[in-house]
Write a protein that holds these residues in place. Structure first.
Motif, mmCIF file in Angstrom:
data_model
loop_
_atom_site.group_PDB
_atom_site.id
_atom_site.type_symbol
_atom_site.label_atom_id
_atom_site.label_comp_id
_atom_site.label_asym_id
_atom_site.label_seq_id
_atom_site.Cartn_x
_atom_site.Cartn_y
_atom_site.Cartn_z
ATOM 1 N N LYS A 1 0.846 -1.215 0.000
ATOM 2 C CA LYS A 1 0.000 0.000 0.000
ATOM 3 C C LYS A 1 0.869 1.249 0.000
ATOM 4 O O LYS A 1 0.568 2.254 0.646
ATOM 5 C CB LYS A 1 -0.957 0.018 1.212
ATOM 6 N N HIS A 2 1.959 1.159 -0.777
ATOM 7 C CA HIS A 2 2.930 2.250 -0.831
ATOM 8 C C HIS A 2 3.586 2.218 -2.217
ATOM 9 O O HIS A 2 4.194 1.212 -2.591
ATOM 10 C CB HIS A 2 3.973 2.034 0.268
ATOM 11 N N VAL A 3 3.435 3.283 -2.983
ATOM 12 C CA VAL A 3 3.986 3.325 -4.340
ATOM 13 C C VAL A 3 4.789 4.610 -4.523
ATOM 14 O O VAL A 3 4.797 5.485 -3.653
ATOM 15 C CB VAL A 3 2.864 3.245 -5.404
ATOM 16 N N GLY A 4 5.476 4.732 -5.675
ATOM 17 C CA GLY A 4 6.307 5.903 -5.901
ATOM 18 C C GLY A 4 6.225 6.433 -7.319
ATOM 19 O O GLY A 4 5.839 5.715 -8.250
ATOM 20 N N PHE A 5 6.589 7.717 -7.463
ATOM 21 C CA PHE A 5 6.679 8.361 -8.780
ATOM 22 C C PHE A 5 7.995 9.118 -8.852
ATOM 23 O O PHE A 5 8.330 9.903 -7.950
ATOM 24 C CB PHE A 5 5.531 9.345 -9.012
ATOM 25 N N ILE A 6 8.759 8.887 -9.937
ATOM 26 C CA ILE A 6 10.012 9.601 -10.158
ATOM 27 C C ILE A 6 9.878 10.418 -11.434
ATOM 28 O O ILE A 6 9.625 9.873 -12.516
ATOM 29 C CB ILE A 6 11.194 8.635 -10.281
ATOM 30 N N GLY A 7 10.051 11.732 -11.308
ATOM 31 C CA GLY A 7 9.994 12.619 -12.465
ATOM 32 C C GLY A 7 11.396 13.048 -12.849
ATOM 33 O O GLY A 7 12.235 13.302 -11.982
ATOM 34 N N GLY A 8 11.668 13.136 -14.141
ATOM 35 C CA GLY A 8 12.998 13.532 -14.579
ATOM 36 C C GLY A 8 13.316 14.970 -14.214
ATOM 37 O O GLY A 8 14.304 15.260 -13.549
ATOM 38 N N VAL A 9 12.469 15.901 -14.665
ATOM 39 C CA VAL A 9 12.659 17.327 -14.392
ATOM 40 C C VAL A 9 11.342 17.905 -13.884
ATOM 41 O O VAL A 9 10.272 17.587 -14.400
ATOM 42 C CB VAL A 9 13.118 18.085 -15.653
ATOM 43 N N ASP A 10 11.423 18.756 -12.893
ATOM 44 C CA ASP A 10 10.239 19.359 -12.286
ATOM 45 C C ASP A 10 9.712 20.486 -13.172
ATOM 46 O O ASP A 10 9.966 21.667 -12.940
ATOM 47 C CB ASP A 10 10.610 19.903 -10.898
ATOM 48 N N VAL A 11 9.000 20.099 -14.230
ATOM 49 C CA VAL A 11 8.432 21.052 -15.186
ATOM 50 C C VAL A 11 6.972 20.663 -15.447
ATOM 51 O O VAL A 11 6.558 19.540 -15.149
ATOM 52 C CB VAL A 11 9.217 21.048 -16.515
ATOM 53 N N PRO A 12 6.159 21.585 -15.997
ATOM 54 C CA PRO A 12 4.737 21.307 -16.211
ATOM 55 C C PRO A 12 4.442 20.013 -16.959
ATOM 56 O O PRO A 12 3.486 19.303 -16.626
ATOM 57 C CB PRO A 12 4.257 22.540 -16.986
ATOM 58 N N LEU A 13 5.239 19.687 -17.989
ATOM 59 C CA LEU A 13 4.990 18.458 -18.742
ATOM 60 C C LEU A 13 5.034 17.238 -17.843
ATOM 61 O O LEU A 13 4.144 16.382 -17.869
ATOM 62 C CB LEU A 13 6.016 18.305 -19.862
ATOM 63 N N ILE A 14 6.066 17.121 -17.023
ATOM 64 C CA ILE A 14 6.213 15.931 -16.182
ATOM 65 C C ILE A 14 5.225 15.968 -15.016
ATOM 66 O O ILE A 14 4.822 14.917 -14.491
ATOM 67 C CB ILE A 14 7.663 15.783 -15.693
ATOM 68 N N LYS A 15 4.798 17.153 -14.633
ATOM 69 C CA LYS A 15 3.755 17.271 -13.607
ATOM 70 C C LYS A 15 2.458 16.607 -14.080
ATOM 71 O O LYS A 15 1.677 16.099 -13.271
ATOM 72 C CB LYS A 15 3.496 18.745 -13.277
ATOM 73 N N LYS A 16 2.232 16.602 -15.397
ATOM 74 C CA LYS A 16 1.042 15.925 -15.943
ATOM 75 C C LYS A 16 1.095 14.428 -15.654
ATOM 76 O O LYS A 16 0.083 13.811 -15.308
ATOM 77 C CB LYS A 16 0.938 16.167 -17.448
ATOM 78 N N PHE A 17 2.279 13.840 -15.800
ATOM 79 C CA PHE A 17 2.445 12.413 -15.507
ATOM 80 C C PHE A 17 2.166 12.150 -14.024
ATOM 81 O O PHE A 17 1.460 11.202 -13.677
ATOM 82 C CB PHE A 17 3.880 11.969 -15.829
ATOM 83 N N GLU A 18 2.749 12.986 -13.173
ATOM 84 C CA GLU A 18 2.554 12.829 -11.734
ATOM 85 C C GLU A 18 1.087 12.962 -11.356
ATOM 86 O O GLU A 18 0.535 12.145 -10.605
ATOM 87 C CB GLU A 18 3.376 13.860 -10.963
ATOM 88 N N ALA A 19 0.445 14.006 -11.896
ATOM 89 C CA ALA A 19 -0.949 14.284 -11.543
ATOM 90 C C ALA A 19 -1.863 13.114 -11.892
ATOM 91 O O ALA A 19 -2.698 12.688 -11.080
ATOM 92 C CB ALA A 19 -1.420 15.551 -12.252
ATOM 93 N N GLY A 20 -1.716 12.598 -13.111
ATOM 94 C CA GLY A 20 -2.572 11.490 -13.528
ATOM 95 C C GLY A 20 -2.326 10.239 -12.704
ATOM 96 O O GLY A 20 -3.265 9.554 -12.295
ATOM 97 N N TYR A 21 -1.052 9.950 -12.458
ATOM 98 C CA TYR A 21 -0.688 8.749 -11.696
ATOM 99 C C TYR A 21 -1.239 8.796 -10.277
ATOM 100 O O TYR A 21 -1.890 7.846 -9.818
ATOM 101 C CB TYR A 21 0.838 8.639 -11.664
ATOM 102 N N VAL A 22 -1.001 9.908 -9.594
ATOM 103 C CA VAL A 22 -1.472 10.029 -8.204
ATOM 104 C C VAL A 22 -3.000 9.964 -8.147
ATOM 105 O O VAL A 22 -3.566 9.304 -7.267
ATOM 106 C CB VAL A 22 -0.958 11.337 -7.568
ATOM 107 N N GLN A 23 -3.665 10.603 -9.102
ATOM 108 C CA GLN A 23 -5.130 10.559 -9.113
ATOM 109 C C GLN A 23 -5.632 9.134 -9.330
ATOM 110 O O GLN A 23 -6.590 8.691 -8.685
ATOM 111 C CB GLN A 23 -5.680 11.484 -10.200
ATOM 112 N N GLY A 24 -4.978 8.397 -10.242
ATOM 113 C CA GLY A 24 -5.379 7.014 -10.498
ATOM 114 C C GLY A 24 -5.209 6.140 -9.273
ATOM 115 O O GLY A 24 -6.065 5.300 -8.957
ATOM 116 N N VAL A 25 -4.096 6.352 -8.552
ATOM 117 C CA VAL A 25 -3.841 5.590 -7.317
ATOM 118 C C VAL A 25 -4.916 5.908 -6.283
ATOM 119 O O VAL A 25 -5.556 5.004 -5.714
ATOM 120 C CB VAL A 25 -2.448 5.928 -6.739
#
Length: 351
Positions: free
Chosen positions: A168-192
């Motif tokens: 019950k513990h997962v992770g997300f690694i983003g390459g660079v903290d920019v708006p494009l990669i924030k989209k990946f983070e946002a969708g992933y966290v919402q899905g979880v």
């Protein structure tokens, strides 16, 4: 896969870019694939300005390369490749695009958002050349802005992670903290969280702002993933270009842990074969389709321009099924996808 009107066709992942100059003391690497620039007047002369990592990153750039390779095989011609360095300046990027245009390459494709400002300037100076940019929007009469709904594919990855985690513990690694990669983070966290709000999600970025090294540092990716594993995470999704290869390596060293790949179907990438049994799925972003569509349009004499978005609804972003590791949760993933497509689920583009 088909191309649709207001183009939504193929796509996800992502990451970043920059391209370096071939002239005067340039730090960029270049490569000719096929006949020399002078050519024989046949086929299409494709100019590719890769993101950091270039061809062979097993992720974002390789997806773009597949599209160019397919077009070259189908239409003939040649490809000129330039690969970005993390030290690139705006002047480097402008020079690179200008050099390709002066050499007669058409179309010229910037594989990443870092080319937005330079392409805006250069495209205006070469109105008879068609330009393409991946992951950004450039307003120009001769520019094809190739964008993707990364957040939608990442949402499905989040659902898969939530259904597969044992801790019950997962992770997300983003390459660079920019708006494009924030989209990946946002969708992933919402899905979880939509699947199980009690699951903990760790997030870490490898670099910030104009520092694009986070897309080309497998050692940093490995270290970040190891830290998450040590902290109890057992499913880790990386949207970090070639840095994600390091994360996959770390996950493969932990029994029972899963990695989620990005941009390409990383289970099927030869260079990652030794880790494939730890790759749960990949969020596939069909950059290759966007690149191929643009080259074909130029070949056909009807260049694509404007903003063309490749979405989940048109199979633009998807989850790979290689390995069969998500076959047991297919019904739930299909249900989530249906809700995204019909609008029942609105996926966020910011965390």
């Amino acid at each position: 896969m088909r191309r649709v009107a207001k183009l939504s066709a193929a796509c996800i992942a992502s990451a970043a870019l920059a391209l370096t100059a071939t002239a005067c003391g340039s730090t960029s690497s270049d490569n000719d694939s096929g006949s020399p620039a002078s050519g024989d007047g046949k086929g299409v002369k494709i100019g590719l300005a890769f993101d950091v990592g270039g061809r062979g990153d097993r992720s974002f750039n390789d997806s773009a390369a597949r599209g160019a390779d397919k077009a070259k095989k189908e239409f003939g011609g040649d490809i000129k490749e330039l690969t970005a360095k993390t030290s690139d300046t705006e002047a480097d990027r402008e020079q690179r695009l200008s050099d390709l245009a002066d050499a007669g390459y058409n179309p010229i494709i910037g594989v990443g958002y870092a080319y937005a400002a330079s392409m805006t300037k250069v495209a205006a100076k070469y109105p008879k050349t068609t330009f393409g940019i991946v992951d950004s929007v450039v307003n120009g009469k001769n520019v094809d802005s190739i964008t993707f709904t990364e957040e939608q594919g990442s949402y499905l990855a989040g659902v898969a992670a939530a259904l597969k985690t044992k801790t019950k513990h997962v992770g997300f690694i983003g390459g660079v903290d920019v708006p494009l990669i924030k989209k990946f983070e946002a969708g992933y966290v919402q899905g979880v969280k939509d699947t199980n709000p009690k699951i903990k999600v760790d997030t870490q970025y490898l670099s910030h702002g104009s520092d694009t090294s986070g897309f080309a540092s497998p050692d940093k990716g490995k270290e970040a993933a190891q830290g998450m594993l040590d902290n109890g995470a057992d499913v880790i999704y990386s949207a970090a270009g070639s840095s994600g290869n390091g994360a996959i390596e770390a996950v493969a060293g932990k029994k029972g842990a899963w990695a989620i790949g990005v941009d390409s179907d990383q289970y099927s990438i030869p260079g990652l074969a030794k880790y494939k049994n730890s790759i749960l799925t990949s969020v596939v972003k069909n950059v290759d389709v966007g690149v191929y569509d643009l080259v074909k349009s130029v070949h056909d004499g009807k260049p694509l321009t404007g903003t063309n978005t490749y979405s989940l609804a048109k199979d633009g972003v998807s989850l790979s099924t290689s390995g069969g590791f998500i076959d047991d949760i297919k019904a739930k993933l299909d249900a989530a996808q249906k809700k995204i497509v019909d609008g029942s689920i609105k996926v966020k583009t910011t965390p």
